[in-house]
Design a protein around this motif. Sequence first.
Motif, PDB file in Angstrom:
ATOM      1  N   ILE A  11      -3.463 -26.830  65.632  1.00 27.42           N
ATOM      2  CA  ILE A  11      -2.483 -27.843  65.222  1.00 27.42           C
ATOM      3  C   ILE A  11      -1.900 -27.389  63.885  1.00 27.42           C
ATOM      4  N   HIS A  12      -0.596 -27.175  63.876  1.00 27.21           N
ATOM      5  CA  HIS A  12       0.097 -26.699  62.673  1.00 27.21           C
ATOM      6  C   HIS A  12       0.520 -27.872  61.781  1.00 27.21           C
ATOM      7  N   ASP A  13       0.833 -27.528  60.533  1.00 27.28           N
ATOM      8  CA  ASP A  13       1.434 -28.481  59.594  1.00 27.28           C
ATOM      9  C   ASP A  13       0.576 -29.717  59.363  1.00 27.28           C
ATOM     10  N   VAL A  14      -0.674 -29.458  59.038  1.00 23.35           N
ATOM     11  CA  VAL A  14      -1.607 -30.534  58.738  1.00 23.35           C
ATOM     12  C   VAL A  14      -1.433 -30.927  57.269  1.00 23.35           C
ATOM     13  N   LEU A  74      -5.476 -21.950  55.825  1.00 26.57           N
ATOM     14  CA  LEU A  74      -4.386 -22.175  54.872  1.00 26.57           C
ATOM     15  C   LEU A  74      -3.083 -21.793  55.579  1.00 26.57           C
ATOM     16  N   HIS A  75      -2.077 -22.659  55.486  1.00 22.51           N
ATOM     17  CA  HIS A  75      -0.820 -22.458  56.223  1.00 22.51           C
ATOM     18  C   HIS A  75       0.342 -22.612  55.248  1.00 22.51           C
ATOM     19  N   GLY A  76       0.627 -21.518  54.509  1.00 20.47           N
ATOM     20  CA  GLY A  76       1.697 -21.571  53.520  1.00 20.47           C
ATOM     21  C   GLY A  76       1.266 -22.344  52.292  1.00 20.47           C
ATOM     22  N   LEU A  78       4.130 -24.573  50.242  1.00 20.50           N
ATOM     23  CA  LEU A  78       5.057 -25.703  50.327  1.00 20.50           C
ATOM     24  C   LEU A  78       5.593 -25.888  51.752  1.00 20.50           C
ATOM     25  N   HIS A  79       5.596 -24.795  52.522  1.00 25.70           N
ATOM     26  CA  HIS A  79       6.111 -24.815  53.896  1.00 25.70           C
ATOM     27  C   HIS A  79       7.494 -25.459  53.944  1.00 25.70           C
ATOM     28  N   ARG A  80       8.413 -24.790  53.296  1.00 27.59           N
ATOM     29  CA  ARG A  80       9.780 -25.323  53.280  1.00 27.59           C
ATOM     30  C   ARG A  80      10.345 -25.255  54.681  1.00 27.59           C
ATOM     31  N   ALA A 136       0.777 -17.764  58.188  1.00 29.18           N
ATOM     32  CA  ALA A 136       2.032 -18.044  57.488  1.00 29.18           C
ATOM     33  C   ALA A 136       2.890 -19.024  58.282  1.00 29.18           C
ATOM     34  N   PRO A 137       3.659 -19.863  57.590  1.00 28.16           N
ATOM     35  CA  PRO A 137       4.605 -20.733  58.291  1.00 28.16           C
ATOM     36  C   PRO A 137       5.511 -19.906  59.202  1.00 28.16           C
ATOM     37  N   ALA A 138       5.703 -20.394  60.413  1.00 33.01           N
ATOM     38  CA  ALA A 138       6.528 -19.727  61.426  1.00 33.01           C
ATOM     39  C   ALA A 138       6.001 -18.325  61.756  1.00 33.01           C
ATOM     40  N   VAL A 212       0.401 -26.240  68.478  1.00 35.83           N
ATOM     41  CA  VAL A 212       1.275 -27.409  68.554  1.00 35.83           C
ATOM     42  C   VAL A 212       1.620 -27.903  67.147  1.00 35.83           C
ATOM     43  N   HIS A 213       2.727 -28.630  67.067  1.00 34.49           N
ATOM     44  CA  HIS A 213       3.226 -29.144  65.791  1.00 34.49           C
ATOM     45  C   HIS A 213       3.361 -30.672  65.873  1.00 34.49           C
ATOM     46  N   PRO A 214       3.230 -31.355  64.738  1.00 32.16           N
ATOM     47  CA  PRO A 214       3.339 -32.827  64.758  1.00 32.16           C
ATOM     48  C   PRO A 214       4.621 -33.331  65.420  1.00 32.16           C
TER      49      PRO A 214
END
Length: 265
Positions: A11-14, A74-76, A78-80, A136-138, A212-214
């Motif tokens: 699950i991304h972007d937690v 760890l996923h980025g 700030l994850h702009r 990394a993001p994306a 998956v993403h939120p």
Amino acid sequence: MSDVRSLLASIHDVTPVHARRLERLVPLVQEHVGVGRFALLAVPDFHGEGGIESDRGFAARLRGWSDDGCEVFLHGYLHRDSARHTGALSRLKANHLTAGEGEFLGLDHATALRLLADGRNRVEDVIGRPVAGFIAPAWLYGKAALQAIADLDFPVAEDHFRVWHPASGRVLARGPVITYASRTQMRMLSSLLWSRIATLALQPATTVRLGVHPHDLDAPELVREISRALGVLSQSHPPGQYANLLSHSASAKCGMRNAAASEPV
Ligand SMILES: [Zn+2]
């Protein structure tokens, strides 16, 4: 590489910014792969609006998922996310150049080191244990970022096509990740098609990854397909952990050394 079949769901972007969606997304994934059998990709300060430690209730839930056995990456920093950009030029970049998402694409080495070390501390303070790695993001990495994650000895990293051990460069798993897009109708339809194809085409693969993403929850078609894909894949590939790739790879290497064989890394 490991020859033990496994499904690596993530699950991304937690982030507390997505707390409400995550409360629905975690059970959806858990229903198919089991408690603690999926990875969580944590963002230390999503868009500068959601410090991972800022919402105590959310931080406690994240720590609980980690206690259950979830691997936390760890996923980025700030994850702009370009999805928030408005205006024609920004939309063009967001849709075609991924400029807004590639937080770790253009960083210099010193900045990458600083963000990675600070981000890792912030996430580890919340979960009370080491992170499982960096993603990394994306899935976009610049050269300096690749060097920095190796320098900081993150155990595992992944991009669209492989999972690897950063310090040695050893590839732990190969194969495209199954993921979904909800930003435009066209992207959503192509991701639904890709998921349908990939759940069949990747059946012979040893390791299958699904992320998956939120925002996937915003489209009922995606929710249905994610549920179907997880159901199918968890039957053929027991839900596993990234850490197992490392241990399988280490024991395989050890066995080869005993047999006086050598393997390029
Ligand atoms: Zn992300």
